[in-house]
Design an enzyme around this catalytic site. Structure first.
Site, PDB file in Angstrom:
ATOM      1  CB  SER A 327      -0.954  -0.046   1.191  1.00  0.00           C
ATOM      2  OG  SER A 327      -1.902   0.967   1.130  1.00  0.00           O
ATOM      3  CD  GLU A 338       6.830   4.134 -12.036  1.00  0.00           C
ATOM      4  OE1 GLU A 338       5.985   5.031 -12.250  1.00  0.00           O
ATOM      5  OE2 GLU A 338       6.564   2.921 -12.072  1.00  0.00           O
ATOM      6  CE  LYS A 352      -5.749  -2.481  -0.891  1.00  0.00           C
ATOM      7  NZ  LYS A 352      -6.068  -1.291  -1.692  1.00  0.00           N
TER       8      LYS A 352
END
Length: 498
Positions: A327, A338, A352
């Protein structure tokens, strides 16, 4: 208040309850809202009485208008009246209503959507407070089973040896198969000092294990820092809780005074937490304006949350993840990878990728349901896939050994999978019994005596109680000292610092 949850696949943690905070709840990404709701029973009464409209205010400006004659509810009304008037015993009308709501939510077949009774909702809310009482583990429901997402650092669950992906089969002898995570949390949590006995099935092992755990107060202290060498620090974040940003800033400031020039941020076994904390902390390492996370609603509309740049994104960083990272942890890991080019080391994360909202009914019960997907900055949906690290590094084999029940006696001439596990543990900590086939022979007894003597325990050659607990403690220390994932992260970080 926004929160990342259960993970969590809700970082409910056996938790038992953590809204993502990882403790006895599910793991997931949750937004919490406290709007007064009207109970279904009252709604039925108003409509059946011929009221043409019924308006309910939510906060200051949100109003829901309910029109009468909803034909889709006719069957529900009929079933309610039939049971109320015709069942062979008097029925609890509130229980019928709760069951109806629970049935609707269960029909979604979504492990992150739950209806919680008043009692269950209290447990849910306490999971984001400064502390709670329980075993300190994050759980989730998956395919009809309750599985461990991650134990909390220093918790009874961690000390008992629970690990991610362990399946909880029974709680105090009661099967919990088919329960949702909220129901399981209610059974697992309890007063400090009381004992709960879990039957655990660990993937890769044949026989289930009985694990007695004494409940304790689980403080929500979430940041731990230490210097690895003269210039590199390791900082572990165990969950994204109310004060995690403040804790992290304080820890990093203290470590800088000790010479920190680069940091390994450890998100292993971190089941998630509060969204505002995840965004705030990620902003410390991602340049201002860069995307941290995206939310995609049912209509495909995407909302972007960008870095607030509250800190310095120039501090050399490497992030550790594993299958217990869920999560909010995955949001952080994906964002720094990224949007800031930060390398990830360890194992594939939990996976998740959905967003929940939680709303309280007027009577204290609670409805939590999925409202969106969350995507990485590059638009990737990691749900049920996880995040693959740049450097895939496993821990030694002995790091995944199953638990030994300290109440079970392992002695000469016995044979079992527990004996086999004990033999592997003894070998790992330096007392080689010269066999690992599960038969407790004289060599195994000699190894146990040598271990007991060195640890100042009664040297009777029998593994039980304190001897078993000490053996598992030594193994944990061995795993920490031989942390291959941390060693690789330090190596990668040194290259980035050149």
């Amino acid at each position: 208040m926004k929160a990342l949850n259960e993970n969590n696949e809700e970082q409910k943690m056996v938790d038992e309850g953590k809204v993502e905070q990882g403790t006895e709840n599910k793991s997931g990404y949750i937004r919490m809202k406290k709007f007064p709701f009207i109970m279904l029973l009252f709604l039925l009464v108003f409509l059946s009485a011929g009221i043409t409209t019924f308006a309910l205010a939510f906060g200051k400006d949100k109003v829901v208008t309910v029109a009468p004659q909803r034909s889709e509810f006719n069957k529900l009304y009929a079933a309610f009246d039939t049971l109320k008037n015709g069942y062979y015993k008097d029925v609890n009308q509130q229980k019928l209503i709760n069951g109806a709501i629970d049935g609707m939510v269960s029909s979604l077949d979504d492990p992150y959507s739950d209806y919680m009774s008043n009692e269950e909702a209290k447990s849910f809310h306490s999971s984001i407070s400064s502390s709670f009482e329980g075993i300190g583990a994050e759980i989730q429901e998956k395919d009809g089973h309750i599985i461990i997402v991650s134990p909390i650092k220093g918790s009874p669950a961690e000390k008992a040896g629970l690990k991610p992906n362990d399946i909880v089969v029974t709680v105090n002898g009661k099967s919990i198969q088919g329960m949702n995570s909220t129901q399981a949390v209610t059974l697992i949590r309890g007063k400090k000092g009381t004992k709960v006995e879990l039957t655990i099935q660990r993937p890769g092992t044949d026989a289930p294990m009985t694990v007695p755990i004494v409940r304790d107060t689980i403080p929500i202290e979430t940041v731990y820092g230490e210097m690895v060498d003269e210039s590199i620090a390791k900082v572990q974040i165990t969950s994204f809780s109310t004060n995690t940003t403040k804790e992290l800033v304080t820890t990093l400031n203290d470590l800088q005074k000790k010479g920190m020039k680069g940091v390994v941020l450890d998100l292993r076994q971190n089941p998630g937490g509060l969204l505002d904390q995840a965004v705030s902390i990620t902003s410390m390492f991602v340049p201002k304006g860069k995307v941290i996370v995206k939310e995609q609603d049912r209509n495909g509309k995407v909302k972007e949350i960008a870095s607030q740049n509250e800190g310095s994104p120039n501090l050399p960083l490497v992030v550790l993840i594993d299958k217990g990272s869920a999560s909010a942890s995955e949001i952080f890991a994906a964002a720094v990878k990224e949007s800031a080019g930060v390398p990830l080391v360890g194992e594939k994360s939990f996976g998740k990728g959905t967003v929940q909202t939680a709303e309280d009914f007027k009577d204290g019960s609670n409805l939590k349901y999925t409202i969106a997907k969350w995507l990485t900055p590059n638009g990737n949906w990691i749900h049920k896939k996880g995040i693959v690290p740049d450097f895939d590094v496993a821990l030694p084999d002995y790091a995944s050994l199953p638990i030994i029940n300290p109440e079970k006696e392992l002695a000469l001439s016995t044979s079992s999978t527990e004996v086999q596990t004990a033999q592997k543990m003894l070998k790992a900590v330096g007392y080689d019994p010269e066999r690992e086939d599960g038969f407790f022979d004289e060599k195994t007894k000699e190894a146990v005596i040598a271990f007991q003597t060195a640890q100042g325990l009664p040297a009777d050659g029998v593994l039980k109680g304190d001897s078993t607990m000490k053996l598992m403690d030594l193994l944990r220390e061995k795993i920490k000292a031989s942390d291959t994932q941390l060693q690789k992260a330090v190596e990668v970080l040194k290259e980035r610092m050149k």
